[in-house]
Design an enzyme around this catalytic site. Structure first.
Site, mmCIF file in Angstrom:
data_model
loop_
_atom_site.group_PDB
_atom_site.id
_atom_site.type_symbol
_atom_site.label_atom_id
_atom_site.label_comp_id
_atom_site.label_asym_id
_atom_site.label_seq_id
_atom_site.Cartn_x
_atom_site.Cartn_y
_atom_site.Cartn_z
ATOM 1 C CG HIS A 187 53.542 17.805 82.466
ATOM 2 N ND1 HIS A 187 53.904 19.131 82.582
ATOM 3 C CD2 HIS A 187 54.648 17.072 82.784
ATOM 4 C CE1 HIS A 187 55.181 19.198 82.956
ATOM 5 N NE2 HIS A 187 55.642 17.969 83.076
ATOM 6 C CB ALA B 202 62.610 16.529 88.161
ATOM 7 C CE1 TYR C 152 51.093 18.147 86.005
ATOM 8 C CE2 TYR C 152 52.268 16.170 85.328
ATOM 9 C CZ TYR C 152 52.285 17.466 85.802
ATOM 10 O OH TYR C 152 53.470 18.083 86.072
ATOM 11 C CD GLU C 153 50.997 21.491 82.587
ATOM 12 O OE1 GLU C 153 51.032 22.725 82.775
ATOM 13 O OE2 GLU C 153 51.783 20.888 81.816
ATOM 14 C CG ASN D 156 61.359 12.358 94.302
ATOM 15 O OD1 ASN D 156 61.345 12.998 93.252
ATOM 16 N ND2 ASN D 156 60.631 11.270 94.486
ATOM 17 C CG HIS E 258 56.494 20.381 92.333
ATOM 18 N ND1 HIS E 258 56.997 19.551 91.361
ATOM 19 C CD2 HIS E 258 56.494 21.633 91.786
ATOM 20 C CE1 HIS E 258 57.274 20.243 90.268
ATOM 21 N NE2 HIS E 258 56.972 21.510 90.508
ATOM 22 C CB SER F 72 57.377 14.746 81.508
ATOM 23 O OG SER F 72 58.708 14.559 81.992
#
Length: 321
Positions: free
Chosen positions: A100, A130, A102-103, A257, A290, A234
């Protein structure tokens, strides 16, 4: 199952020189696994999708030049090559964990594995994730077959296909057919064959946001009003790279969620009521975690695994026609 030993971590910057990566795989894998027909990208908590494969060979990302390392809980860092189905089996490769932005990964690193899969001969890819539900009709546990996407990062200059024109690649990639209708048809045929209840699956539009924070209520309302049904961090970069490489794409989003979009209650009115001596009922404030995402992923892993396995079987049958 065999697992290849790791070597020094490969550089996280993906350079578009695939020879080293392909050479490692050609030396490691038996001939029957070196040409996978279908690929799977496993989303958060969904790495067990590869557990239905047999004669598995796992290749750690750290042994492959150009691959990064997935640092998110619920993602592993390996390619799993194996067979599924009866008889000689269908060769499949699964990404046990993705990268990702954001990593801290560049977009070129995020999509590098997809380009490697294309060079291995993959023709169809099943990308899972997810996702949070923006649509009140999509309950937690629903599997959504994605038919379109809304990608705010793409629209604001954060796009995996930015860069100089490359030979044999389209400069302007059309995306009106990014999500293969024939593959989506097979998804629902697979669900029918497995006798899944009608409400187990739905169709919808995926919103890609960069993360890593979950959406504010205002952002949730905005994305919902824009036509998105689910939202995640993602998938869309992988879709774009796959389509640029000529791979047919199917995306399955597992709703883990509900996006928190509460009706706003005025703090001013609450204080005025309090000062007037009136009883005040304060509703608890909800938050997404998470851990919740991973928990639902584990609960629905078997359903997803069965659906993906049946889908691969149907894809292979279509390829042989």
């Amino acid at each position: 199952m065999s697992i290849i030993s790791e070597r020094t971590q490969a550089p996280s910057l993906a350079v578009e020189s695939f020879a080293g990566t392909l050479d490692v795989l050609s030396r490691i894998l038996p001939a029957r696994l070196l040409k996978p027909r279908v690929a799977i990208v496993c989303g958060s908590g969904l790495s067990t999708l590869a557990s239905s494969l047999r004669d598995v060979v796992e290749v750690p990302y750290s042994s492959l030049q150009g691959f990064g390392k997935s640092t998110v809980e619920g993602h592993r860092s390996a390619l799993a090559f194996g067979l599924t189905g009866e008889g000689d089996g269908i060769p499949v490769v699964a990404m046990l964990g993705r990268f990702h932005p954001y990593e801290g990964h560049s977009l070129s690193t995020v999509v590098y594995p997809i380009r490697v899969l294309a060079r291995l001969g993959v023709r169809d890819i099943i990308i899972t994730n997810a996702a949070g539900s923006l649509n009140p009709n999509l309950d937690v546990g629903t599997i959504v077959s994605i038919q379109d996407h809304l990608a705010l990062p793409n629209l604001t200059g954060f796009h995996p296909l930015l860069g100089p024109t490359r030979p044999n690649y389209p400069r302007f990639l059309p995306l009106s057919t990014a999500y293969s209708r024939p593959l989506r048809r097979l998804v629902f045929l697979a669900a029918h064959a497995l006798r899944l209840p009608r409400d187990a699956l739905a169709e919808g539009t995926y919103a890609w946001v960069s993360g890593p924070s979950y959406e504010t209520p205002a952002e949730g309302r905005f994305l919902s009003a824009a036509g998105a049904d689910v939202v995640g961090m993602s998938t869309v970069p992988e879709v774009l790279a796959a389509r640029e490489e000529g791979i047919n794409v199917c995306v399955l989003s597992l709703v883990t969620n509900k996006v928190v979009i509460p009706e706003y209650k005025s703090v001013r009115e609450e204080v005025q009521a309090e000062l007037a001596g009136k009883a005040i009922e304060r509703a608890p404030e909800a938050e997404v975690s998470h851990e919740e995402v991973l928990s639902v992923g584990k609960q629905k892993a078997e359903v997803m695994k069965s659906l993906v396995a049946k889908l691969i079987e149907l894809i292979a049958a279509e390829q042989e026609k």
